[in-house]
Motif scaffolding. Structure first.
Motif, PDB file in Angstrom:
ATOM      1  N   LYS A 236       0.838  -1.196   0.000  1.00  0.00           N
ATOM      2  CA  LYS A 236       0.000   0.000   0.000  1.00  0.00           C
ATOM      3  C   LYS A 236       0.877   1.250   0.000  1.00  0.00           C
ATOM      4  O   LYS A 236       1.907   1.295   0.661  1.00  0.00           O
ATOM      5  N   PRO A 237       0.452   2.273  -0.733  1.00  0.00           N
ATOM      6  CA  PRO A 237       1.267   3.495  -0.835  1.00  0.00           C
ATOM      7  C   PRO A 237       1.309   4.269   0.472  1.00  0.00           C
ATOM      8  O   PRO A 237       0.547   3.963   1.410  1.00  0.00           O
ATOM      9  N   PRO A 238       2.171   5.274   0.559  1.00  0.00           N
ATOM     10  CA  PRO A 238       2.223   6.097   1.774  1.00  0.00           C
ATOM     11  C   PRO A 238       0.858   6.685   2.128  1.00  0.00           C
ATOM     12  O   PRO A 238       0.017   6.913   1.251  1.00  0.00           O
ATOM     13  N   LEU A 239       0.654   6.889   3.430  1.00  0.00           N
ATOM     14  CA  LEU A 239      -0.553   7.533   3.948  1.00  0.00           C
ATOM     15  C   LEU A 239      -1.818   6.754   3.598  1.00  0.00           C
ATOM     16  O   LEU A 239      -2.860   7.333   3.297  1.00  0.00           O
ATOM     17  N   SER A 240      -1.744   5.444   3.673  1.00  0.00           N
ATOM     18  CA  SER A 240      -2.895   4.584   3.383  1.00  0.00           C
ATOM     19  C   SER A 240      -3.683   4.211   4.635  1.00  0.00           C
ATOM     20  O   SER A 240      -4.657   3.461   4.538  1.00  0.00           O
ATOM     21  N   TYR A 241      -3.282   4.718   5.795  1.00  0.00           N
ATOM     22  CA  TYR A 241      -3.910   4.315   7.055  1.00  0.00           C
ATOM     23  C   TYR A 241      -4.319   5.543   7.859  1.00  0.00           C
ATOM     24  O   TYR A 241      -3.775   6.631   7.705  1.00  0.00           O
ATOM     25  N   ASP A 242      -5.270   5.324   8.738  1.00  0.00           N
ATOM     26  CA  ASP A 242      -5.666   6.326   9.712  1.00  0.00           C
ATOM     27  C   ASP A 242      -4.413   6.817  10.449  1.00  0.00           C
ATOM     28  O   ASP A 242      -3.583   6.006  10.879  1.00  0.00           O
ATOM     29  N   PRO A 243      -4.247   8.125  10.623  1.00  0.00           N
ATOM     30  CA  PRO A 243      -3.017   8.613  11.276  1.00  0.00           C
ATOM     31  C   PRO A 243      -2.861   8.188  12.722  1.00  0.00           C
ATOM     32  O   PRO A 243      -1.768   8.286  13.282  1.00  0.00           O
ATOM     33  N   TRP A 244      -3.957   7.709  13.349  1.00  0.00           N
ATOM     34  CA  TRP A 244      -3.881   7.308  14.752  1.00  0.00           C
ATOM     35  C   TRP A 244      -3.901   5.802  14.943  1.00  0.00           C
ATOM     36  O   TRP A 244      -3.953   5.315  16.071  1.00  0.00           O
ATOM     37  N   ASP A 245      -3.841   5.052  13.866  1.00  0.00           N
ATOM     38  CA  ASP A 245      -3.919   3.601  13.964  1.00  0.00           C
ATOM     39  C   ASP A 245      -2.528   2.991  13.842  1.00  0.00           C
ATOM     40  O   ASP A 245      -1.558   3.664  13.488  1.00  0.00           O
ATOM     41  N   THR A 246      -2.436   1.695  14.141  1.00  0.00           N
ATOM     42  CA  THR A 246      -1.135   1.033  14.045  1.00  0.00           C
ATOM     43  C   THR A 246      -1.315  -0.467  13.830  1.00  0.00           C
ATOM     44  O   THR A 246      -2.389  -1.023  14.076  1.00  0.00           O
ATOM     45  N   PHE A 247      -0.257  -1.096  13.353  1.00  0.00           N
ATOM     46  CA  PHE A 247      -0.112  -2.539  13.487  1.00  0.00           C
ATOM     47  C   PHE A 247       0.606  -2.791  14.804  1.00  0.00           C
ATOM     48  O   PHE A 247       1.328  -1.934  15.320  1.00  0.00           O
ATOM     49  N   TRP A 248       0.449  -3.993  15.353  1.00  0.00           N
ATOM     50  CA  TRP A 248       1.089  -4.308  16.626  1.00  0.00           C
ATOM     51  C   TRP A 248       2.568  -4.608  16.401  1.00  0.00           C
ATOM     52  O   TRP A 248       2.958  -5.189  15.381  1.00  0.00           O
ATOM     53  N   GLY A 249       3.372  -4.193  17.366  1.00  0.00           N
ATOM     54  CA  GLY A 249       4.822  -4.243  17.218  1.00  0.00           C
ATOM     55  C   GLY A 249       5.377  -5.596  16.825  1.00  0.00           C
ATOM     56  O   GLY A 249       6.283  -5.682  15.992  1.00  0.00           O
ATOM     57  N   PHE A 250       4.854  -6.672  17.407  1.00  0.00           N
ATOM     58  CA  PHE A 250       5.402  -8.002  17.129  1.00  0.00           C
ATOM     59  C   PHE A 250       5.252  -8.392  15.664  1.00  0.00           C
ATOM     60  O   PHE A 250       5.931  -9.302  15.182  1.00  0.00           O
ATOM     61  N   SER A 251       4.349  -7.711  14.951  1.00  0.00           N
ATOM     62  CA  SER A 251       4.093  -8.042  13.546  1.00  0.00           C
ATOM     63  C   SER A 251       4.853  -7.139  12.590  1.00  0.00           C
ATOM     64  O   SER A 251       4.674  -7.248  11.374  1.00  0.00           O
ATOM     65  N   MET A 252       5.701  -6.265  13.106  1.00  0.00           N
ATOM     66  CA  MET A 252       6.370  -5.261  12.275  1.00  0.00           C
ATOM     67  C   MET A 252       7.811  -5.631  11.962  1.00  0.00           C
ATOM     68  O   MET A 252       8.550  -6.090  12.833  1.00  0.00           O
ATOM     69  N   VAL A 253       8.195  -5.387  10.707  1.00  0.00           N
ATOM     70  CA  VAL A 253       9.606  -5.372  10.297  1.00  0.00           C
ATOM     71  C   VAL A 253       9.768  -4.080   9.500  1.00  0.00           C
ATOM     72  O   VAL A 253       8.954  -3.801   8.617  1.00  0.00           O
ATOM     73  N   PHE A 254      10.784  -3.284   9.801  1.00  0.00           N
ATOM     74  CA  PHE A 254      10.860  -1.958   9.199  1.00  0.00           C
ATOM     75  C   PHE A 254      12.309  -1.549   8.927  1.00  0.00           C
ATOM     76  O   PHE A 254      13.251  -2.081   9.540  1.00  0.00           O
ATOM     77  N   ARG A 255      12.474  -0.627   8.000  1.00  0.00           N
ATOM     78  CA  ARG A 255      13.808  -0.130   7.659  1.00  0.00           C
ATOM     79  C   ARG A 255      14.418   0.606   8.857  1.00  0.00           C
ATOM     80  O   ARG A 255      13.764   1.442   9.480  1.00  0.00           O
ATOM     81  N   ARG A 256      15.671   0.286   9.137  1.00  0.00           N
ATOM     82  CA  ARG A 256      16.337   0.890  10.293  1.00  0.00           C
ATOM     83  C   ARG A 256      16.353   2.416  10.221  1.00  0.00           C
ATOM     84  O   ARG A 256      16.266   3.097  11.249  1.00  0.00           O
ATOM     85  N   GLU A 257      16.420   2.973   9.006  1.00  0.00           N
ATOM     86  CA  GLU A 257      16.492   4.431   8.872  1.00  0.00           C
ATOM     87  C   GLU A 257      15.285   5.140   9.467  1.00  0.00           C
ATOM     88  O   GLU A 257      15.357   6.321   9.820  1.00  0.00           O
TER      89      GLU A 257
END
Length: 336
Positions: free
Chosen positions: A148-169
């Motif tokens: 999904k492109p940038p800004l595709s989610y509610d600004p106050w929502d999140t995925f849960w941390g255990f399910s995240m992998v993200f760029r170190r930068e």
């Protein structure tokens, strides 16, 4: 089997009195079909034998490990984020102490590592009980594997941390001490996963993976379970003020983004992020007039004005916020 990747992953595991489950979790990390570059474990002043268990099981691991002990507890938010600052991998994966990873978690996520436009990866999970038996699904709204492109989610929502992998930068974009208030727990700064989600969806695309790659354990001592915290007894006027404050601070975060952000995140559009969050803030301030109404009739007039102005439309996709409308109508009828 996914295509080989040249990118590396640091796993950041935060612990606190996790003796009951931490061994099983570390073993599941050690069993990954794509081995992490390193495992960083930050223990937040545990008073049980968590550290001894960690040291014993790490002797069986065949990748770099680092143990940090906080003599004074930082709380899970800062414990996670400060440990992330030590990571050397191209990507970072959050790990809770009581979950169990499927062996292919990192390998499955790695299919998106070579795509420079992807800043954040999130996946579904299986709910498990104390004995690691599956008891349900935790999809987080993920139904397909997609980007999904940038800004595709509610600004106050999140995925849960255990399910995240993200760029170190991402973690290096803005000082973690400058993060906004946590609009769920306003006495704290923003939680680690909500902070990464906020930054990640602004600067790049988000990959969603439908496969459940973690066993998300449900038990009595979960800091947060699979259900969202409820606010039925929370004063809506005060809650509105908190969200307005937090969203104003989000705009400050955008202003602090480095001028060279596009070098690492080619999809980042600072002006678009500013417009996105400004629209969200305008909706909040318009709806706040409902909670300041002196009478039921005034409150309903304000609701009608908000409807006419589009203040019940999600800023990310234009869908209707029916629950918000119903909550405001209930306030107008009973609380104004």
């Amino acid at each position: 089997m996914n295509k080989p990747t040249s990118k590396t992953v640091s796993v950041v595991l935060a612990t606190h009195n996790g003796a009951q489950y931490v061994e099983e979790q570390i073993k599941s990390i050690a069993a990954q079909t794509l081995a992490p570059l390193e495992l960083i474990i930050s223990d937040d002043a545990s008073t049980d034998n968590t550290l001894q268990i960690i040291q014993d099981v790490l002797a069986q691991c065949h990748f770099s490990t680092k143990i940090i002990r906080n003599e004074k507890a930082l709380g899970f938010r800062d414990n996670f984020l400060k440990a992330c600052l030590l990571a050397r991998g191209d990507f970072i994966a959050f790990s809770d102490q009581d979950d169990v990873w499927r062996p292919t978690k990192l390998e499955t996520c790695s299919q998106f590592f070579e795509d420079r436009t992807v800043s954040l990866i999130a996946h579904a999970a299986t709910l498990i009980d104390n004995a690691s038996n599956p008891i349900g699904m935790f999809r987080q709204g993920i139904t397909n594997t997609t980007v999904k492109p940038p800004l595709s989610y509610d600004p106050w929502d999140t995925f849960w941390g255990f399910s995240m992998v993200f760029r170190r930068e991402i973690i290096e974009l803005v000082d973690i001490q400058d993060r906004i208030i946590d609009y769920i727990v306003p006495s704290e700064r923003l939680a680690h996963d909500r902070w990464v989600m906020l930054l990640g969806q602004m600067v790049g695309a988000t990959a969603e993976i439908k496969d459940p790659l973690v066993g998300y354990r449900q038990h009595a001592t979960n800091l947060f379970g699979s259900q969202r915290r409820k606010h039925s007894a929370f004063d809506l006027r005060r809650r509105s003020e908190i969200y307005i404050d937090a969203t104003s601070q989000m705009l400050d975060v955008v202003a602090k983004m480095p001028t060279d952000t596009n070098e690492s995140f080619p999809l980042f559009d600072k002006d678009r992020c500013h417009r996105f969050l400004s629209s969200a803030l305008l909706q909040l301030t318009r709806r706040h007039t409902i909670y300041e109404s002196a009478s039921t009739s005034t409150a309903f007039r304000q609701i009608w004005a908000c409807l006419s102005q589009g203040s019940y439309r999600n800023v990310h996709d234009g869908s209707m916020r029916w629950k918000s409308l119903m909550r405001d109508a209930k306030f107008a009828a009973l609380g104004a």
